[in-house]
Design a protein around this motif. Structure first.
Motif, mmCIF file in Angstrom:
data_model
loop_
_atom_site.group_PDB
_atom_site.id
_atom_site.type_symbol
_atom_site.label_atom_id
_atom_site.label_comp_id
_atom_site.label_asym_id
_atom_site.label_seq_id
_atom_site.Cartn_x
_atom_site.Cartn_y
_atom_site.Cartn_z
ATOM 1 N N PRO A 22 0.849 -1.206 0.000
ATOM 2 C CA PRO A 22 0.000 0.000 0.000
ATOM 3 C C PRO A 22 0.880 1.249 0.000
ATOM 4 C CG PRO A 22 0.097 -0.939 2.201
ATOM 5 C CD PRO A 22 0.874 -1.858 1.303
ATOM 6 N N ILE A 23 0.414 2.270 -0.689
ATOM 7 C CA ILE A 23 1.199 3.502 -0.799
ATOM 8 C C ILE A 23 0.318 4.707 -0.481
ATOM 9 C CG2 ILE A 23 0.811 3.597 -3.311
ATOM 10 C CD1 ILE A 23 3.608 4.972 -3.511
ATOM 11 N N ASN A 24 0.888 5.633 0.261
ATOM 12 C CA ASN A 24 0.199 6.877 0.585
ATOM 13 C C ASN A 24 -0.010 7.665 -0.704
ATOM 14 O OD1 ASN A 24 0.639 9.963 1.175
ATOM 15 N ND2 ASN A 24 -0.245 9.065 3.022
ATOM 16 N N SER A 25 -1.172 8.282 -0.860
ATOM 17 C CA SER A 25 -1.478 8.984 -2.115
ATOM 18 C C SER A 25 -0.505 10.132 -2.384
ATOM 19 C CB SER A 25 -2.922 9.474 -2.129
ATOM 20 O OG SER A 25 -3.167 10.341 -1.047
ATOM 21 N N THR A 26 -0.010 10.789 -1.342
ATOM 22 C CA THR A 26 0.975 11.852 -1.539
ATOM 23 C C THR A 26 2.273 11.276 -2.097
ATOM 24 O OG1 THR A 26 0.016 13.057 0.323
ATOM 25 C CG2 THR A 26 2.200 13.751 -0.396
ATOM 26 N N GLU A 27 2.684 10.109 -1.591
ATOM 27 C CA GLU A 27 3.876 9.439 -2.111
ATOM 28 C C GLU A 27 3.651 8.999 -3.559
ATOM 29 O OE1 GLU A 27 6.990 9.006 -0.769
ATOM 30 O OE2 GLU A 27 6.175 10.432 0.681
ATOM 31 N N LEU A 28 2.433 8.551 -3.856
ATOM 32 C CA LEU A 28 2.105 8.122 -5.210
ATOM 33 C C LEU A 28 2.200 9.290 -6.187
ATOM 34 C CD1 LEU A 28 1.246 5.838 -7.089
ATOM 35 C CD2 LEU A 28 -1.127 6.279 -6.429
ATOM 36 N N VAL A 29 1.791 10.478 -5.750
ATOM 37 C CA VAL A 29 1.910 11.681 -6.579
ATOM 38 C C VAL A 29 3.381 11.952 -6.890
ATOM 39 C CG1 VAL A 29 1.643 14.209 -6.579
ATOM 40 C CG2 VAL A 29 -0.263 12.753 -5.882
ATOM 41 N N LYS A 30 4.237 11.856 -5.866
ATOM 42 C CA LYS A 30 5.684 12.080 -6.066
ATOM 43 C C LYS A 30 6.274 11.030 -7.006
ATOM 44 C CE LYS A 30 6.381 14.089 -1.502
ATOM 45 N NZ LYS A 30 6.855 13.812 -0.131
ATOM 46 N N LEU A 31 5.887 9.785 -6.794
ATOM 47 C CA LEU A 31 6.381 8.695 -7.626
ATOM 48 C C LEU A 31 5.934 8.876 -9.076
ATOM 49 C CD1 LEU A 31 8.083 6.194 -7.000
ATOM 50 C CD2 LEU A 31 5.972 4.923 -6.644
ATOM 51 N N SER A 32 4.690 9.272 -9.268
ATOM 52 C CA SER A 32 4.154 9.502 -10.622
ATOM 53 C C SER A 32 4.884 10.655 -11.301
ATOM 54 C CB SER A 32 2.657 9.806 -10.561
ATOM 55 O OG SER A 32 1.952 8.711 -10.059
ATOM 56 N N ARG A 33 5.220 11.671 -10.537
ATOM 57 C CA ARG A 33 5.977 12.793 -11.097
ATOM 58 C C ARG A 33 7.368 12.314 -11.523
ATOM 59 N NH1 ARG A 33 7.208 16.330 -6.661
ATOM 60 N NH2 ARG A 33 8.964 14.910 -6.479
ATOM 61 N N ASP A 34 8.030 11.567 -10.646
ATOM 62 C CA ASP A 34 9.401 11.120 -10.914
ATOM 63 C C ASP A 34 9.476 10.070 -12.023
ATOM 64 O OD1 ASP A 34 10.103 12.825 -8.875
ATOM 65 O OD2 ASP A 34 10.413 11.229 -7.392
ATOM 66 N N LYS A 35 8.566 9.110 -12.009
ATOM 67 C CA LYS A 35 8.637 7.981 -12.954
ATOM 68 C C LYS A 35 7.887 8.227 -14.255
ATOM 69 C CE LYS A 35 10.739 5.050 -10.089
ATOM 70 N NZ LYS A 35 12.023 4.462 -10.302
ATOM 71 N N LEU A 36 6.784 8.987 -14.187
ATOM 72 C CA LEU A 36 5.934 9.168 -15.365
ATOM 73 C C LEU A 36 5.918 10.606 -15.887
ATOM 74 C CD1 LEU A 36 2.871 7.075 -14.089
ATOM 75 C CD2 LEU A 36 4.755 6.282 -15.546
ATOM 76 N N GLY A 37 6.465 11.536 -15.095
ATOM 77 C CA GLY A 37 6.456 12.941 -15.492
ATOM 78 C C GLY A 37 5.085 13.582 -15.371
ATOM 79 N N TRP A 38 4.244 13.039 -14.489
ATOM 80 C CA TRP A 38 2.868 13.523 -14.364
ATOM 81 C C TRP A 38 2.754 14.639 -13.336
ATOM 82 C CZ3 TRP A 38 -0.874 8.728 -14.102
ATOM 83 C CH2 TRP A 38 -0.818 8.040 -15.323
ATOM 84 N N LYS A 39 1.776 15.516 -13.580
ATOM 85 C CA LYS A 39 1.400 16.531 -12.601
ATOM 86 C C LYS A 39 0.480 15.882 -11.567
ATOM 87 C CE LYS A 39 1.578 20.289 -15.930
ATOM 88 N NZ LYS A 39 0.815 21.244 -16.717
#
Length: 119
Positions: A22-39
């Protein structure tokens, strides 16, 4: 089964969850930014859509998968074989392997899988 259909970007996003749940949604946002380049907005939009479709869940800002990676992979592989190879697993394997050689270990593993599937 259609619920398991994931578009390329959705699959990449779900993979982040599968690998880190399980991942915290705030961490998921950071991960998505770093790995996928997403806002942040993109991450939350895709997360909401996958939650609505019953693939992921977001409870108390903790994201986890409802649909397991193996089930999504099974759906995708079956769809490709049906659509591209008229449902023929031998045609798929022939095209997949092409001129490529497999190791003895890979051959033994494939034999084991086939034997289990024919029982």
């Amino acid at each position: 089964m259609e619920q398991y259909k994931l578009f390329d970007a959705e699959y990449k996003f779900a993979s982040l969850v599968w690998e880190n749940e399980p991942i915290n949604s705030t961490e998921l946002v950071k991960l998505s930014r770093d790995k996928l380049g997403w806002k942040k907005s993109t991450t939350y939009t895709v997360l909401r859509k996958l939650c609505e479709r019953g693939i992921l869940k977001n409870e108390d800002a903790t994201v986890s998968a409802i649909v397991k990676k193996e089930d999504a992979q099974k759906y995708e592989s079956q769809t490709v074989i049906e659509k591209v190879f008229d449902g023929s697993l031998p045609q798929f394997l022939t095209a997949f392997l092409g001129e490529r050689k497999i190791t003895e270990r890979e051959a033994e593993e494939l034999k084991r899988i086939i034997e289990e599937a024919t029982k």
